[in-house]
Motif scaffolding. Structure first.
Motif, PDB file in Angstrom:
ATOM      1  N   SER A 116      61.289  28.750  48.534  1.00 18.39           N
ATOM      2  CA  SER A 116      60.574  27.552  48.979  1.00 18.39           C
ATOM      3  C   SER A 116      59.319  27.864  49.787  1.00 18.39           C
ATOM      4  O   SER A 116      58.641  26.959  50.253  1.00 18.39           O
ATOM      5  N   ALA A 117      58.990  29.142  49.963  1.00 15.76           N
ATOM      6  CA  ALA A 117      57.787  29.488  50.724  1.00 15.76           C
ATOM      7  C   ALA A 117      56.533  29.308  49.869  1.00 15.76           C
ATOM      8  O   ALA A 117      56.570  29.360  48.647  1.00 15.76           O
ATOM      9  N   VAL A 118      55.410  29.105  50.549  1.00 13.42           N
ATOM     10  CA  VAL A 118      54.100  29.184  49.908  1.00 13.42           C
ATOM     11  C   VAL A 118      53.626  30.624  50.079  1.00 13.42           C
ATOM     12  O   VAL A 118      53.553  31.132  51.196  1.00 13.42           O
ATOM     13  N   VAL A 119      53.331  31.288  48.977  1.00  8.73           N
ATOM     14  CA  VAL A 119      52.926  32.691  48.995  1.00  8.73           C
ATOM     15  C   VAL A 119      51.434  32.770  48.696  1.00  8.73           C
ATOM     16  O   VAL A 119      50.939  32.127  47.768  1.00  8.73           O
ATOM     17  N   VAL A 120      50.707  33.559  49.471  1.00  9.71           N
ATOM     18  CA  VAL A 120      49.274  33.723  49.238  1.00  9.71           C
ATOM     19  C   VAL A 120      48.909  35.196  49.284  1.00  9.71           C
ATOM     20  O   VAL A 120      49.386  35.942  50.143  1.00  9.71           O
ATOM     21  N   GLY A 121      48.081  35.615  48.340  1.00  9.23           N
ATOM     22  CA  GLY A 121      47.599  36.983  48.326  1.00  9.23           C
ATOM     23  C   GLY A 121      46.347  37.121  49.174  1.00  9.23           C
ATOM     24  O   GLY A 121      45.439  36.288  49.087  1.00  9.23           O
ATOM     25  N   VAL A 122      46.293  38.136  50.011  1.00  9.52           N
ATOM     26  CA  VAL A 122      45.119  38.369  50.858  1.00  9.52           C
ATOM     27  C   VAL A 122      44.574  39.763  50.572  1.00  9.52           C
ATOM     28  O   VAL A 122      45.328  40.715  50.395  1.00  9.52           O
ATOM     29  N   ASP A 123      43.243  39.863  50.497  1.00  9.40           N
ATOM     30  CA  ASP A 123      42.630  41.164  50.230  1.00  9.40           C
ATOM     31  C   ASP A 123      41.353  41.388  51.028  1.00  9.40           C
ATOM     32  O   ASP A 123      40.633  42.361  50.795  1.00  9.40           O
ATOM     33  N   VAL A 150      46.076  31.889  45.158  1.00  8.80           N
ATOM     34  CA  VAL A 150      45.237  33.076  44.995  1.00  8.80           C
ATOM     35  C   VAL A 150      43.783  32.648  44.863  1.00  8.80           C
ATOM     36  O   VAL A 150      43.485  31.549  44.379  1.00  8.80           O
ATOM     37  N   GLY A 151      42.878  33.491  45.328  1.00 10.73           N
ATOM     38  CA  GLY A 151      41.456  33.229  45.146  1.00 10.73           C
ATOM     39  C   GLY A 151      41.053  33.461  43.704  1.00 10.73           C
ATOM     40  O   GLY A 151      41.635  34.291  43.001  1.00 10.73           O
ATOM     41  N   ALA A 152      40.049  32.717  43.252  1.00 11.11           N
ATOM     42  CA  ALA A 152      39.614  32.869  41.867  1.00 11.11           C
ATOM     43  C   ALA A 152      38.982  34.225  41.619  1.00 11.11           C
ATOM     44  O   ALA A 152      39.020  34.755  40.515  1.00 11.11           O
ATOM     45  N   ARG A 153      38.392  34.798  42.646  1.00  6.12           N
ATOM     46  CA  ARG A 153      37.790  36.122  42.541  1.00  6.12           C
ATOM     47  C   ARG A 153      38.268  36.977  43.708  1.00  6.12           C
ATOM     48  O   ARG A 153      38.289  36.509  44.839  1.00  6.12           O
ATOM     49  N   GLY A 154      38.611  38.197  43.427  1.00 11.53           N
ATOM     50  CA  GLY A 154      39.013  39.101  44.496  1.00 11.53           C
ATOM     51  C   GLY A 154      37.904  40.090  44.799  1.00 11.53           C
ATOM     52  O   GLY A 154      36.737  39.843  44.523  1.00 11.53           O
ATOM     53  N   ARG A 155      38.267  41.232  45.336  1.00 14.00           N
ATOM     54  CA  ARG A 155      37.282  42.271  45.622  1.00 14.00           C
ATOM     55  C   ARG A 155      36.984  43.056  44.347  1.00 14.00           C
ATOM     56  O   ARG A 155      37.774  43.101  43.422  1.00 14.00           O
ATOM     57  N   GLY A 156      35.825  43.648  44.309  1.00 15.39           N
ATOM     58  CA  GLY A 156      35.538  44.562  43.221  1.00 15.39           C
ATOM     59  C   GLY A 156      34.686  44.004  42.115  1.00 15.39           C
ATOM     60  O   GLY A 156      34.336  44.735  41.198  1.00 15.39           O
ATOM     61  N   SER A 197      40.844  39.208  37.694  1.00 17.32           N
ATOM     62  CA  SER A 197      41.979  39.591  36.859  1.00 17.32           C
ATOM     63  C   SER A 197      43.296  39.041  37.391  1.00 17.32           C
ATOM     64  O   SER A 197      44.177  38.645  36.616  1.00 17.32           O
ATOM     65  N   VAL A 198      43.457  38.998  38.713  1.00 15.68           N
ATOM     66  CA  VAL A 198      44.698  38.467  39.287  1.00 15.68           C
ATOM     67  C   VAL A 198      44.811  36.971  39.020  1.00 15.68           C
ATOM     68  O   VAL A 198      45.855  36.474  38.587  1.00 15.68           O
ATOM     69  N   ALA A 199      43.718  36.238  39.242  1.00 13.52           N
ATOM     70  CA  ALA A 199      43.735  34.794  39.030  1.00 13.52           C
ATOM     71  C   ALA A 199      43.923  34.450  37.565  1.00 13.52           C
ATOM     72  O   ALA A 199      44.458  33.394  37.233  1.00 13.52           O
ATOM     73  N   ALA A 204      56.376  32.388  37.645  1.00 13.76           N
ATOM     74  CA  ALA A 204      57.584  31.572  37.499  1.00 13.76           C
ATOM     75  C   ALA A 204      57.509  30.270  38.290  1.00 13.76           C
ATOM     76  O   ALA A 204      58.420  29.451  38.217  1.00 13.76           O
ATOM     77  N   CYS A 205      56.442  30.072  39.043  1.00 17.64           N
ATOM     78  CA  CYS A 205      56.272  28.851  39.841  1.00 17.64           C
ATOM     79  C   CYS A 205      54.833  28.359  39.679  1.00 17.64           C
ATOM     80  O   CYS A 205      54.001  29.057  39.097  1.00 17.64           O
ATOM     81  N   PRO A 206      54.514  27.163  40.176  1.00 16.17           N
ATOM     82  CA  PRO A 206      53.122  26.699  40.113  1.00 16.17           C
ATOM     83  C   PRO A 206      52.181  27.658  40.834  1.00 16.17           C
ATOM     84  O   PRO A 206      52.563  28.321  41.797  1.00 16.17           O
ATOM     85  N   VAL A 207      50.937  27.706  40.346  1.00 16.34           N
ATOM     86  CA  VAL A 207      49.913  28.592  40.922  1.00 16.34           C
ATOM     87  C   VAL A 207      48.688  27.761  41.268  1.00 16.34           C
ATOM     88  O   VAL A 207      48.182  27.000  40.436  1.00 16.34           O
ATOM     89  N   LEU A 208      48.208  27.922  42.497  1.00 17.41           N
ATOM     90  CA  LEU A 208      46.984  27.265  42.941  1.00 17.41           C
ATOM     91  C   LEU A 208      45.874  28.308  42.971  1.00 17.41           C
ATOM     92  O   LEU A 208      45.942  29.277  43.725  1.00 17.41           O
ATOM     93  N   VAL A 209      44.861  28.112  42.131  1.00 25.73           N
ATOM     94  CA  VAL A 209      43.718  29.031  42.056  1.00 25.73           C
ATOM     95  C   VAL A 209      42.547  28.385  42.789  1.00 25.73           C
ATOM     96  O   VAL A 209      42.143  27.264  42.465  1.00 25.73           O
TER      97      VAL A 209
END
Length: 283
Positions: A5-12, A106-112, A121-123, A131-136
């Motif tokens: 039930s957590a909201v997960v976010v990728g940070v870079d 996740v951000g639409a664009r990451g580093r690099g 590529s991640v987005a 397996a769950c909804p994704v917010l880009v």
């Protein structure tokens, strides 16, 4: 550690990741759930073992510093925060997290730079396989967005011939209710609306589906103010234009027109490449 039930976010550490973090903070606080911050690091293969060990230490420490800074920012904003750091590909790490998460952001664009592609590529990978909804979340262009209608302060959901059965509709209504925002249900008339028949070419048939969607929202979310809009054109282009001003655009991962063998419907895929605001992909 599970993140049910957590909201997960990728940070870079990228600017776009900070924008995504802010969106994730809003999601977690309005859902009244934990915000789980994830950092992934990857050390390229180096022949000399001593160099490889030292290089991995450097990138791990950099990831830890980025994670700590993001966690402080989220806690200052009132979020209940947990963190984890992983060695490996960011896409794979976040896909694994999606197995138990309520939402991955996740951000639409990451580093690099990603060689000039509109979508990182991640987005690109996450909405197709999570397996769950994704917010880009992209970075909004300052003062350059143009749209025929102003959807500011609104949640917008794109529907096709599946109508009220489209999982995106319920998710959009939930989002509108949590954030106390009005909901706009949009359908784009034309062959993409229903590839299995010519109903999409009949504006009255499309309006009927929109009315059913509005009635469904009224029954399940009576506190949500829902309106409908009939558009014409290519669905991805229409929704990308709407994303310039909308709070969030919500779409289903697959369309009604024969995308059952595809991980991600063509409309959702094209929209993600050109969206100017947050897009929630629901399966």
């Amino acid at each position: 550690m599970g993140n049910e039930s957590a909201v997960v976010v990728g940070v870079d550490g990228s600017d776009n990741a900070r924008v995504a973090l802010d969106a994730a903070i809003t999601e977690a606080t309005t859902r009244k759930t934990t915000l789980h911050l994830v950092a992934a690091y990857h050390a390229p293969a180096v022949r000399r073992h001593s160099v490889a060990v030292e290089y991995e230490k450097v990138v791990r420490e950099e990831a830890a510093a980025i994670l700590a800074e993001a966690a402080e920012r989220a806690r200052d904003a009132g979020a209940d925060v947990t963190t984890s750091m992983h060695s490996g590909d960011a896409s794979g790490v976040l896909l694994e997290q999606s197995r138990t998460a309520a939402l991955v952001v996740v951000g639409a664009r990451g580093r690099g730079g990603f060689m000039g592609r509109l979508l990182g590529s991640v987005a690109a990978a996450l909405p197709a396989h999570a397996a769950c909804p994704v917010l880009v979340v992209p970075r909004r262009a300052d003062g350059t967005a143009r749209a025929e209608r102003d959807y500011s302060g609104r949640i917008v959901v794109g529907v096709d011939a599946s109508g009220a059965a489209n999982p995106a509709l319920a998710s959009a209504a939930d989002t509108a209710q949590r954030r106390k925002l009005p909901l706009v249900v949009v359908a784009v008339a034309g062959p993409d609306f229903d590839a299995d028949s010519r109903a999409g070419d009949d504006p009255d048939a499309v309006r009927s589906v929109l009315a059913q969607c509005r009635d469904s929202v009224a029954a399940s979310h009576p506190d949500v103010q829902a309106t409908t809009v009939l558009e014409e054109g290519a669905p991805a282009e229409v929704l990308a234009g709407i994303s310039a001003t909308a709070e969030t655009v919500v779409v289903g991962a697959r369309g009604s027109g024969g995308f059952t063998a595809m991980r991600l419907g063509s409309t959702a895929h094209a929209l993600l490449g050109h969206a100017q605001g947050p897009v929630l992909v629901v399966r």
